[in-house]
Every structure is written in C-alpha cells, then in structure tokens.
Design a protein around this motif. Structure first.
Motif, mmCIF file in Angstrom:
data_model
loop_
_atom_site.group_PDB
_atom_site.id
_atom_site.type_symbol
_atom_site.label_atom_id
_atom_site.label_comp_id
_atom_site.label_asym_id
_atom_site.label_seq_id
_atom_site.Cartn_x
_atom_site.Cartn_y
_atom_site.Cartn_z
ATOM 1 N N ASN A 38 0.911 -1.119 -0.115
ATOM 2 C CA ASN A 38 -0.121 -0.054 -0.168
ATOM 3 C C ASN A 38 1.001 1.103 -0.195
ATOM 4 O O ASN A 38 1.611 1.359 0.793
ATOM 5 N N ASP A 191 -8.172 -2.369 -0.056
ATOM 6 C CA ASP A 191 -7.511 -2.914 -1.182
ATOM 7 C C ASP A 191 -7.953 -2.487 -2.447
ATOM 8 O O ASP A 191 -9.270 -2.325 -2.682
ATOM 9 N N ARG A 192 -7.100 -2.281 -3.616
ATOM 10 C CA ARG A 192 -7.784 -1.758 -4.784
ATOM 11 C C ARG A 192 -8.818 -2.845 -5.545
ATOM 12 O O ARG A 192 -9.538 -2.551 -5.856
ATOM 13 N N ASN A 216 -10.137 4.764 1.775
ATOM 14 C CA ASN A 216 -8.846 5.171 1.251
ATOM 15 C C ASN A 216 -8.680 5.185 -0.169
ATOM 16 O O ASN A 216 -9.619 4.876 -0.952
ATOM 17 N N GLU A 218 -6.617 3.573 -2.515
ATOM 18 C CA GLU A 218 -6.794 2.248 -3.124
ATOM 19 C C GLU A 218 -8.053 1.689 -3.377
ATOM 20 O O GLU A 218 -8.583 1.314 -4.720
ATOM 21 N N ASP A 241 -6.579 9.456 1.893
ATOM 22 C CA ASP A 241 -5.032 9.183 2.020
ATOM 23 C C ASP A 241 -4.241 10.253 1.330
ATOM 24 O O ASP A 241 -3.536 10.641 2.067
ATOM 25 N N THR A 243 -2.421 9.499 -1.540
ATOM 26 C CA THR A 243 -1.287 8.845 -2.222
ATOM 27 C C THR A 243 -1.080 9.434 -3.485
ATOM 28 O O THR A 243 -1.819 10.027 -4.036
#
Length: 304
Positions: A38, A191-192, A216, A218, A241, A243
């Motif tokens: 992640n 999880d994506r 999140n 992902e 998140d 990211t």
C-alpha cells in the motif's frame, strides 16, 4: 492544534540520540508495519527511515503482510534485538494487544502508529485525525452532489481504528444532508482489487448511485475502475489518504477529491516520539495529525 504542531516540529528538528544506547550489534528502534502492499505505508516507512538516519539511529522495519500473528513474532524479534522503543502500525486494533504485551513485558515502550490499540500498553498513539477527515469527505461529496443523491460507502479493513473513525466521521457529516441517502456500504479492506469487486457488486443492485466515498485511495481507485467513464463525471468519488496515485486520479478527474494524510510526516513523528518514550518522557495519549483536502484546484501542490 497549532500549539501541538509546534511541539511536534520542535521534536522533529531535534537531533538528540537515545541516551545510554549501546548500538554494538543491536537495533535502536523497531517499526512493525501492517503491510507494505500500500503506497501509504511505503510513505510511512520512508519518513521513518529519514528521521532515524538524521538521528543516527538503527531502525528495523518489518512487514506483517496483514497478519496479526506476524506482528507478535516481530515484536519478539525487536525485544531480542534490545530495541529501546518499538512502533506498531496494527493490522487489527484488537489483535495488536498481545503484540504490544510482548514489548511491555520486556519493558520496551511502544508507540501506536496510524491505528490505535484496543487495550492497555501503548505509550502514545500518533494518527491522522480520521474522524475530522471523514466529516470533511462527507461535506465534499455532498457539495459535489448538490446536496441530493444516492451514495455508496466502501469501508476499510474491519477491526482497524482508522476504518471505524473514518466511518464515524462520514456518518456524522452526512447527517447534515437529508437529501442524500447511503444506499450501500461494505468493507473492501483498504485494497484496490477488492474495491473494484465490491463496487461492481454494489452496481448490480444500485445502478443509480451518484456518489461514492471510499475510506482510502486504493479502494477508490478500484471503485473508479468498476465505474468506468462514470467515475468523476456522473458519479462523484471522494477518497482518503492522498497517495501519489490518488492525487494523480484527482488531477485526471477520475476522483473528485481525496482527504490527504501525511504519511512521511507520520513516519518521522513516530520515530521522534519513540525516542522520547525511550528516554522516559511522559507523552500525550493521543497525537492527531491534521488532514488536507486535495481537489483539482490544488492537486499540483502535492506532486512530488
């Protein structure tokens, strides 16, 4: 919040080493991450490594691969290495209690990072303000929908404080918008791939959703893939998140916004707090790190 941030900044700028630390073949600090699969936790690792290097400390960073039993083993490894303090990013807030107990029995102070521990033992917990972030996500999504619509909520990994707190904030925020109804909610474990699968299943029963909140980035990116061209256009998607992939999706218009954490700062602060714990300082029970909303208007500021 600003006063606390000032204290944190002062700690981070310090170059104090662990008093009385004998590093002859030993490790100074241990950091047990829940997963390295992640980007958010990769950012935490990077920040921790930078701070440890700046302080001349040796840090052992481990990957539990989302297995709470591994974190117990990793804490046992840390204590065998005579670490002066340990940091745990729990796979599960309940299951982390025995892992923390291993360190405490060895009289090793423990800092909990990003997720809390549902039990005694951690000297301090450093995490983003997840509840405030959840409220911010709700307001952002509601405004993007004009205060009306049907929303799907992709929850994070059950048993983690981050998933619980983001959900709490989102639910609280949505109470201000009676014209919006949450028609589906289901965990996708941060999880994506699971996010894509869960979103696809939701669409089978709720093809008329106009908004999605994913706890999140992902999961949001997976949901966007399931939504196809509707992502960011006829279906507004708000994530959490910040990211690099999430921010890139905001810039591309696939995601409407993401509530950005600061993973590298979290990693640096974890090391700084662990040093203070090792020196016997009394620490605040909770340290909340502010979150920031990333939209198409300001996303370029977050590029690295």
């Amino acid at each position: 919040m600003r006063g606390r941030a000032g204290v944190l900044a002062a700690v981070l700028l310090g170059t104090v080493a662990l008093a009385g630390c004998d590093r002859g073949g030993h490790t100074d600090l241990g950091l047990a991450l829940s997963t390295m699969n992640n980007p958010f936790f990769v950012g935490i690792k990077k920040g921790a490594q930078v701070e440890a290097k700046a302080r001349g400390l040796k840090i052992n960073i481990t990957d539990a691969q989302n297995d709470p039993m591994q974190q117990i083993n990793q804490m046992e490894t840390f204590t065998s290495q005579d670490v002066k303090a340990a940091v745990i990013n729990p796979v599960d807030s309940d299951a982390a209690v025995p892992a923390v107990g291993v360190a405490r029995r060895a009289k090793v102070p423990v800092i909990s990072l990003d997720r809390g521990v549902n039990g005694p033992g951690a000297d301090s917990t450093i995490a983003s303000d997840n509840v405030a972030g959840g409220r911010l996500a709700a307001r952002t999504l509601a405004e993007a929908l004009g205060g009306r619509g049907k929303v799907a909520f992709l929850e994070g990994q059950p048993g983690t404080s981050a998933a619980r707190e983001r959900g709490k904030g989102f639910e609280e925020g949505m109470k201000a918008y009676p014209g919006i109804r949450v028609v589906a909610r289901q965990p996708a474990d941060f999880d994506r791939t699971k996010g894509m699968d869960v979103m696809a299943n939701m669409l089978q029963a709720h093809r008329d959703v106009t908004g999605v909140f994913a706890a999140n980035d992902e999961m949001a990116l997976g949901a966007a893939k399931a939504l196809g061209r509707a992502a960011g256009t006829s279906v507004k998607v708000v994530a959490f998140d910040g990211t690099p992939d999430g921010i890139a999706a905001v810039r591309a218009g696939t995601l409407t916004a993401t509530v950005a954490q600061q993973p590298e700062l979290l990693g640096r602060q974890a090391v700084a707090w662990a040093v203070r714990a090792a020196r016997g300082e009394k620490l605040p029970q909770q340290v909340k790190v502010p979150v920031v909303l990333v939209t198409a208007k300001n996303a370029a500021q977050f590029d690295k």
